[in-house]
Design an enzyme around this catalytic site. Structure first.
Site, PDB file in Angstrom:
ATOM      1  N   HIS A   1      -1.173  -0.121   5.401  1.00 18.46           N
ATOM      2  CA  HIS A   1      -1.620   0.783   6.775  1.00 18.46           C
ATOM      3  C   HIS A   1      -0.871   1.857   7.007  1.00 18.46           C
ATOM      4  O   HIS A   1      -0.400   2.186   8.192  1.00 18.46           O
ATOM      5  CB  HIS A   1      -1.850  -0.125   7.923  1.00 18.46           C
ATOM      6  CG  HIS A   1      -2.840  -1.161   7.711  1.00 18.46           C
ATOM      7  ND1 HIS A   1      -3.607  -1.770   8.575  1.00 18.46           N
ATOM      8  CD2 HIS A   1      -3.380  -1.744   6.488  1.00 18.46           C
ATOM      9  CE1 HIS A   1      -4.311  -2.886   8.379  1.00 18.46           C
ATOM     10  NE2 HIS A   1      -4.173  -2.824   7.014  1.00 18.46           N
TER      11      HIS A   1
ATOM     12  N   GLN B   1       0.766  -1.139  -0.015  1.00 14.27           N
ATOM     13  CA  GLN B   1       0.070  -0.123   0.089  1.00 14.27           C
ATOM     14  C   GLN B   1       0.970   1.333   0.162  1.00 14.27           C
ATOM     15  O   GLN B   1       0.194   2.418   0.001  1.00 14.27           O
ATOM     16  CB  GLN B   1      -0.905   0.110   1.242  1.00 14.27           C
ATOM     17  CG  GLN B   1      -1.873  -1.150   1.247  1.00 14.27           C
ATOM     18  CD  GLN B   1      -2.728  -1.239   2.446  1.00 14.27           C
ATOM     19  OE1 GLN B   1      -2.608  -0.419   3.387  1.00 14.27           O
ATOM     20  NE2 GLN B   1      -3.579  -2.406   2.553  1.00 14.27           N
TER      21      GLN B   1
END
Ligand SMILES: *[C@@H]1O[C@H](CO)[C@@H](O)[C@H](O)[C@H]1NC(C)=O
Ligand SMILES: *[C@@H]1O[C@H](CO)[C@@H](O)[C@H](O)[C@H]1NC(C)=O
Ligand SMILES: *[C@@H]1O[C@H](CO)[C@@H](O)[C@H](O)[C@H]1NC(C)=O
Length: 383
Positions: A164, A96
């Protein structure tokens, strides 16, 4: 069971908002909280990008778009020409992570300061989010450069893995205080540990220094940056017209959340959640621990909120003051009405694609970015 719960929530919400003209009561049938409508937009396709992540409007209506791999692009919607802004520091492009948010300083017209976030590498394959600022210098050929790049904030400690980061940036309209969302790096417990700044909402001055009034300032260290905590992966982040900060975060297996963020509050993750751990271990829900602040809305099945705005325009007059969430999992936009301190999902608009980002232009038009390689920049106006 689920629809009974939804029905009672809807009834409570309607009772609490009976005299609010903003509630579209007539369009909501009692058993369907999220009526699906035909796409209400006239859609203009501008251009496409490699894994776009976020965008910001310049005063001249051109648009900065971040691409996760580490490119900052500049688009002129009137010609659809795409330029490049050079000078982006090396980013850790994995999972991510990569180049993330981009936001103008509230006084950008005077100071040309641009704020942006990205993942950077540390020792031993670790990584962490960074927020930096730079002076944006535009050239005459549709591009420009970042100058005087200055890192203002870092996630501490750096951690293994590439998920995250969150790293949304928001300025309050009223002053130049900067808020940052810091994800818990998929490590769960740092969200409750004030010796780390992971799983937290951070509040800083626009130069990265610590403003007066942060609730844990006396603890020193990174705790002095913290405004609120107990959060997971916070990708939606905006202020309403009263200056209140709302955020949408991805829950674990179930339990995506919309929260109203207030000074010093603990939102409970991972002690409580409306979802459960992916490994099958259940997590008690918020009602079992009243010391933690519950979400205003939670979603199971999840919607995977990727960004959000509080709509402040009047091109879509019934939506003024609503939260609009871009959703990966629901392949579209999710609209939530706010009434006082309550909130309720009222509409889901299918766009047929995982949506990565939603923003509002000064004329009230909505702009969205689709997720992934070839993700398109779309302008949405009323049909
Ligand atoms: C704005 O600044 C004032 C002081 O200058 C501060 O008290 C207030 O908390 C700030 N607002 C936010 C939302 O940070
Ligand atoms: C599942 O993950 C949570 C969070 O790390 C942990 O507390 C729990 O012990 C794990 N359960 C199992 C069965 O591994
Ligand atoms: C929350 O947990 C309590 C205790 O296990 C349970 O009684 C309640 O039904 C749960 N609420 C929801 C909304 O799942």
């Amino acid at each position: 069971m689920h629809s009974l719960l939804a029905l009672s929530k809807l009834a409570l919400f309607l009772l609490s908002t009976l005299d609010s003209a903003a509630v579209a009561v007539g369009s909501a049938t009692p058993l369907e909280v999220t009526p699906r409508q035909a796409n209400p937009f006239q859609t203009t396709v501008i251009t496409e990008f490699a894994e776009p992540w976020s965008m910001a409007f310049l005063p001249d209506n051109r648009i900065l778009v971040t691409e996760k791999v580490g490119s900052l692009r500049l688009v002129d919607p009137s010609t659809k020409a795409k330029g490049t802004i050079t000078g982006v520091p090396p980013v850790r492009y994995a999972g991510q992570g990569g180049l993330g948010d981009v936001v103008l300083h509230p006084q950008f017209a005077e100071n040309n300061l641009l704020y942006f976030s990205y993942a950077e590498s540390g020792a031993d394959s670790t990584g962490g989010a960074v927020v930096a600022r730079a002076t944006l210098v535009l050239d005459n050929s549709g591009g420009g450069a970042l100058e005087n790049v200055e890192v203002l904030w870092r996630q501490t400690p750096k951690a293994p893995g590439n998920n995250h980061f969150s790293h949304r940036i928001g300025f309050t309209g009223s002053n130049s205080t900067m808020f940052i969302s810091s994800g818990e790096r998929e490590l769960f417990y740092p969200a409750q540990d004030l010796s780390t700044n992971l799983g937290k909402i951070i509040r800083l001055n626009d130069d990265g220094s610590i403003p007066a009034g942060n609730p844990f300032a006396s603890m020193g260290g990174v705790a002095a940056e913290v405004w609120a905590y107990g959060n997971r992966n916070i990708l939606g982040f905006d202020f309403d017209s009263q200056g209140r900060l709302w955020e949408a975060e991805m829950g674990p297996q179930g339990g995506d959340e919309l929260n109203l963020i207030e000074l010093s509050l603990n939102y409970g993750y991972p002690i409580v959640s409306e979802g459960n751990h992916y490994n099958g271990t259940s997590i008690p829900n918020h009602s079992t621990h009243p010391e933690f602040t519950p979400p205003k809305v939670s979603w199971t099945p999840v919607i995977s909120p990727s960004s959000m705005i509080v709509y402040k325009g009047d091109l879509f007059p019934e939506w003024t003051g609503n939260v609009i969430i871009s959703s990966l999992g629901a392949l579209g936009l999710v609209r939530v009405e706010i009434s006082g301190e309550s909130a309720l999902e009222v509409q889901r608009i299918s766009m047929g694609k995982r949506m990565r980002c939603v923003r509002q232009a000064s004329d009230g038009a909505l702009w969205t970015l689709e997720d992934g390689n070839g993700g398109r920049l779309l302008k949405l106006t009323p049909n």
